[in-house]
Structure formats: C-alpha cells, structure tokens
Design an enzyme around this catalytic site. Structure first.
Site, short mmCIF file in Angstrom:
data_model
loop_
_atom_site.label_atom_id
_atom_site.label_comp_id
_atom_site.label_asym_id
_atom_site.label_seq_id
_atom_site.Cartn_x
_atom_site.Cartn_y
_atom_site.Cartn_z
N PHE A 25 -5.76 38.38 17.52
CA PHE A 25 -5.08 39.30 16.62
C PHE A 25 -6.11 40.21 15.96
CE2 PHE A 25 -1.30 37.14 17.40
CZ PHE A 25 -0.25 37.75 16.73
N CYS A 31 -1.91 50.86 5.50
CA CYS A 31 -0.53 51.09 5.94
C CYS A 31 -0.03 52.37 5.28
CB CYS A 31 0.37 49.91 5.54
SG CYS A 31 2.07 50.06 6.15
N CYS A 49 6.82 43.32 2.72
CA CYS A 49 5.69 42.91 3.56
C CYS A 49 5.09 41.61 3.04
CB CYS A 49 4.63 44.00 3.56
SG CYS A 49 3.22 43.62 4.62
N THR A 51 2.12 40.34 4.43
CA THR A 51 0.80 40.30 5.05
C THR A 51 -0.25 40.94 4.17
OG1 THR A 51 1.85 40.47 7.23
CG2 THR A 51 -0.50 40.92 7.12
N GLU A 134 2.04 45.86 17.25
CA GLU A 134 3.18 45.59 16.37
C GLU A 134 3.16 46.67 15.29
OE1 GLU A 134 2.77 41.59 14.97
OE2 GLU A 134 3.40 40.73 16.89
#
Length: 228
Positions: A25, A31, A49, A51, A134
């Site tokens: 990953f 973001c 979110c 994460t 993703e």
C-alpha cells in the site's frame, strides 16, 4: 516530480473485489476533499474519512525525490514479504517449487490522483507491479492504471465514471446507490460507513444488497483482522 507519501507498507487488501490479496500500500499524503485536520472536518466535502493521511511521518513515509526511488522502495517492501512467503514454503519446496505471485501496489490516500502520474506508473510497472488506485473520482486518471476503484462522495463532482469497481460508502445523504448504477464499472460494492452507527449501517447495506442484487457487500476485513 517529488512524491509526498504518508506510509508505504505490505499487507492484505481488506476491501472490495481484491480483498485478501497481498499488496504494497502506497498511501499518499494530502486530499482535495478534507485537510485531514479535525477542526476542519465539519466543513469538509468528505466528513467521514477514517484514514490518517496528513504529513509524511508514517511507516516508510517521506518525500521521495523521483518515481524511480518510490518504485524501488515499494519493490524492496514487496521482496521483504516475498522472503517471508519463501520461508513458509521451505518445508515443502521439493514437492511444490515456489511460484512468485504477481506483485500489486495499491495507490491510496488521501487522494492518490493528486500525485500518481505517468512516470510513477511506468516505474511501478518496470519494478514488476500491477498498479491499483483507490480514488474519490474527482481527478482525471493517467493512462496505464491496471485497476481503478472509485469511491464517490455525495457533494463532490465525479470525473471518473468508469473503472473496475465502484465502492460506495453507505449510507450517504444525497448519494443513493441508484445515482451511480448507470456508470461503467464491472463491480458495484456497498461498504457500511464506519463509526458509532456501524452495526446499523451494516444492516442497512446488507438489506440493500439483498434487495438489489447488482450490489455486493464490502466489509473492511483488515479492521476485523487487526492488520493495517
């Protein structure tokens, strides 16, 4: 181009159609739908979110100066996992010669398409990886990505309207599954929204999938297993 990476690690894919697959990953920092700071969550386009993507201080995180350097580190991490796999097979090596599984790198975030570009995709391919992404679907995708998973957000414009899987966090106000059914994806998943109402959201997602067989249930199995 330099790449800001929050963390880079070897684990099992926990969600969607490739759930259970070994992968490296690559979680990019940053973001476009939320700053990642809790004080900004209530005013963000995406408010659910779960994460951590702020900064570059995670496992193997950092600012990688080139695509080649980032791909080289990802390959090193994959090969470390492969060494573990080889140890497991040693007792039966004669009867079952080792077969190297196809390498997979999952580019995630934050929003990976703010940074993932053609040079990095090419570098990953040259290192032997299939490249999965993703994304929230608000950014155009460069050519060469091998697997595209889009997770749309109700209040964000959707630019990517085709791919391998659409994974809708459910339920979302103003993001009913019917809104996305005409899009060109191979797989359609509902993933229960995590948080205090997880049990209720899971029940709702299960019932929706039972009533609408085009949709499949996606669980965050990495959380159930306690792995990254």
């Amino acid at each position: 181009m330099a790449y800001a990476v929050k963390e880079l690690f070897y684990t099992l894919q926990g969600e969607g159609a490739q759930s259970g697959s070994p992968a490296v990953f690559c979680r990019f920092a940053g973001c476009n739908l939320w700053t990642g700071r809790e004080e900004d969550r209530t005013g963000a386009v995406c408010r659910f979110c779960d994460t951590e993507f702020v900064g570059t201080d995670g496992v193997n995180g950092g600012k990688y100066p080139s695509a080649a350097e980032l791909a080289r580190k990802a390959a090193e991490i994959w090969d470390g996992g492969d060494a573990v796999r080889r140890q497991v097979r040693l007792g039966n090596a004669a009867a079952h010669p080792p077969v190297r599984p196809p390498a997979l790198v999952v580019c995630t975030g934050g929003e990976p398409l703010l940074q993932l570009d053609l040079p990095l995709i090419s570098a990953f391919h040259a290192a032997g990886f299939r490249v999965a992404v993703e994304t929230n679907g608000t950014q155009p995708a460069p050519a060469g990505i091998d697997w595209t998973c889009v997770s749309p957000k109700a209040e964000a414009p959707l630019v990517l309207t085709r791919g391998d899987e659409l994974k809708l966090v459910f339920p979302q106000p103003r993001a009913d599954p019917e809104r996305f059914e005409a899009l060109e994806f191979t797989h359609f998943f509902l993933q229960p929204m995590d948080g205090p109402a997880l049990a209720r959201n899971t029940a709702l997602a299960m019932q929706y999938c039972l009533d609408h067989p085009r949709w499949r249930l996606s669980l965050q199995t990495h959380k159930l297993l306690g792995i990254p």
